[in-house]
Write a protein that holds these residues in place. Structure first.
Motif, PDB file in Angstrom:
ATOM      1  N   ILE A   1       0.832  -1.207   0.000  1.00  0.00           N
ATOM      2  CA  ILE A   1       0.000   0.000   0.000  1.00  0.00           C
ATOM      3  C   ILE A   1       0.865   1.256   0.000  1.00  0.00           C
ATOM      4  N   LEU A   2       1.940   1.254   0.784  1.00  0.00           N
ATOM      5  CA  LEU A   2       2.832   2.419   0.819  1.00  0.00           C
ATOM      6  C   LEU A   2       3.507   2.637  -0.536  1.00  0.00           C
ATOM      7  N   GLU A   3       3.881   1.540  -1.199  1.00  0.00           N
ATOM      8  CA  GLU A   3       4.472   1.657  -2.537  1.00  0.00           C
ATOM      9  C   GLU A   3       3.451   2.202  -3.531  1.00  0.00           C
ATOM     10  N   PHE A   4       2.203   1.751  -3.388  1.00  0.00           N
ATOM     11  CA  PHE A   4       1.129   2.237  -4.258  1.00  0.00           C
ATOM     12  C   PHE A   4       0.919   3.740  -4.063  1.00  0.00           C
ATOM     13  N   ILE A   5       0.916   4.199  -2.811  1.00  0.00           N
ATOM     14  CA  ILE A   5       0.718   5.619  -2.523  1.00  0.00           C
ATOM     15  C   ILE A   5       1.851   6.456  -3.111  1.00  0.00           C
ATOM     16  N   ASP A   6       3.066   5.934  -3.031  1.00  0.00           N
ATOM     17  CA  ASP A   6       4.224   6.659  -3.589  1.00  0.00           C
ATOM     18  C   ASP A   6       4.078   6.884  -5.092  1.00  0.00           C
ATOM     19  N   LYS A   7       3.282   6.041  -5.747  1.00  0.00           N
ATOM     20  CA  LYS A   7       3.113   6.146  -7.198  1.00  0.00           C
ATOM     21  C   LYS A   7       1.812   6.843  -7.606  1.00  0.00           C
ATOM     22  N   LEU A   8       1.086   7.375  -6.623  1.00  0.00           N
ATOM     23  CA  LEU A   8      -0.163   8.072  -6.956  1.00  0.00           C
ATOM     24  C   LEU A   8       0.119   9.250  -7.879  1.00  0.00           C
ATOM     25  N   PRO A   9      -0.715   9.453  -8.892  1.00  0.00           N
ATOM     26  CA  PRO A   9      -0.528  10.618  -9.765  1.00  0.00           C
ATOM     27  C   PRO A   9      -0.897  11.902  -9.031  1.00  0.00           C
TER      28      PRO A   9
END
Length: 276
Positions: free
Chosen positions: A15-23
């Motif tokens: 989830i943290l990795e996903f947030i780091d890639k948020l546009p």
């Protein structure tokens, strides 16, 4: 037990990795934020920015005519909405609506719908405006915005759970445990912590980041005590399904009285918003 720890560590990392890639946030929101920080902001300018985005315009018109607001006449224009709601309410509403729309993910793992998400935000913000608007006027804009945004962490959580086929396990946990316990067991962090990470990723102003962090921790900086108290009361009494527990409302009413506010007004407002 060891498997559970490994699972929550893996989910949290994902989830943290996903947030780091948020546009980045949409241009409409970025432009709105620039206007919001100005001292000489006008309703006309705000209306102009909102009308550039047909999706946000449609969402605002739809929700402005929701029974929750109880307006006696149909709201037909953005100009009416800006005038009736004010800029601070619109700020939270626009950001939360945009986030909900951009993820396009079901919140069924939490046993709620995307519409429930917005309705809960509206209830919480209504409670603030009725019961706490004189308590800490300097922080009212920030408090109002966070009422709309405190649950946006559910979207990346649900997206990750759905993608990794963990939604049913999470949903089963919620059926016998509290929402927070289920989040800690499966995700490794609570929704408010995920929301904080999203605030940081999108570089929201420091006061917003600090306030959302304070709602899920014991650290409260001098000058923020009243705002944190209000947000914790609202978050604990109206849950993510828009329900209120009578015992929690009673406890909160007593705390509110001790802080020089109207506990009866609070309990009556909760009854109107959540029990009718």
């Amino acid at each position: 037990f060891g498997g559970s720890i490994l699972l929550e560590s893996s989910v949290k990392k994902g989830i943290l990795e996903f947030i780091d890639k948020l546009p980045p946030l949409p241009d409409t929101i970025l432009e709105f934020e620039q206007l919001y920080r100005r001292a000489d902001i006008s309703y006309k300018e705000i209306s102009r920015v909102i009308k550039k985005d047909p999706i946000i315009t449609a969402l605002l018109l739809k929700n402005a005519n929701s029974p929750l607001y109880g307006f006696s006449r149909e709201i037909r224009s953005i100009e009416q909405i800006v005038s009736l709601f004010g800029i601070r309410t619109l700020r939270g509403f626009i950001i939360s609506s945009s986030v909900k729309d951009s993820f396009g993910v079901s919140l069924s793992a939490y046993n709620i719908s995307s519409n429930d998400f917005l309705n809960v935000a509206i209830k919480r913000e209504s409670l603030i405006n009725i019961c706490f608007k004189e308590f800490d006027r300097s922080m009212l804009g920030l408090i109002s915005t966070i009422c709309f945004l405190m649950d946006i962490g559910k979207f990346p959580i649900c997206q990750y759970l759905t993608y990794n086929k963990l939604s049913k396990r999470f949903k089963d946990n919620i059926s016998y445990a509290t929402e927070g316990n289920a989040e800690e067991e499966i995700v490794g962090m609570k929704c408010l912590e995920v929301t904080q990470k999203m605030f940081e990723r999108w570089r929201f102003d420091n006061n917003l980041v600090y306030l959302i962090k304070s709602v899920h921790s014991e650290e409260v900086q001098e000058g923020f005590e009243k705002a944190v108290f209000v947000l914790k009361v609202v978050q604990k009494t109206i849950d993510s399904r828009g329900r209120a527990d009578a015992k929690k409302v009673d406890i909160a009413s007593k705390l509110i009285n001790k802080n020089g506010l109207n506990g009866k007004l609070f309990s009556d407002t909760i009854s109107r918003l959540c029990f009718t």
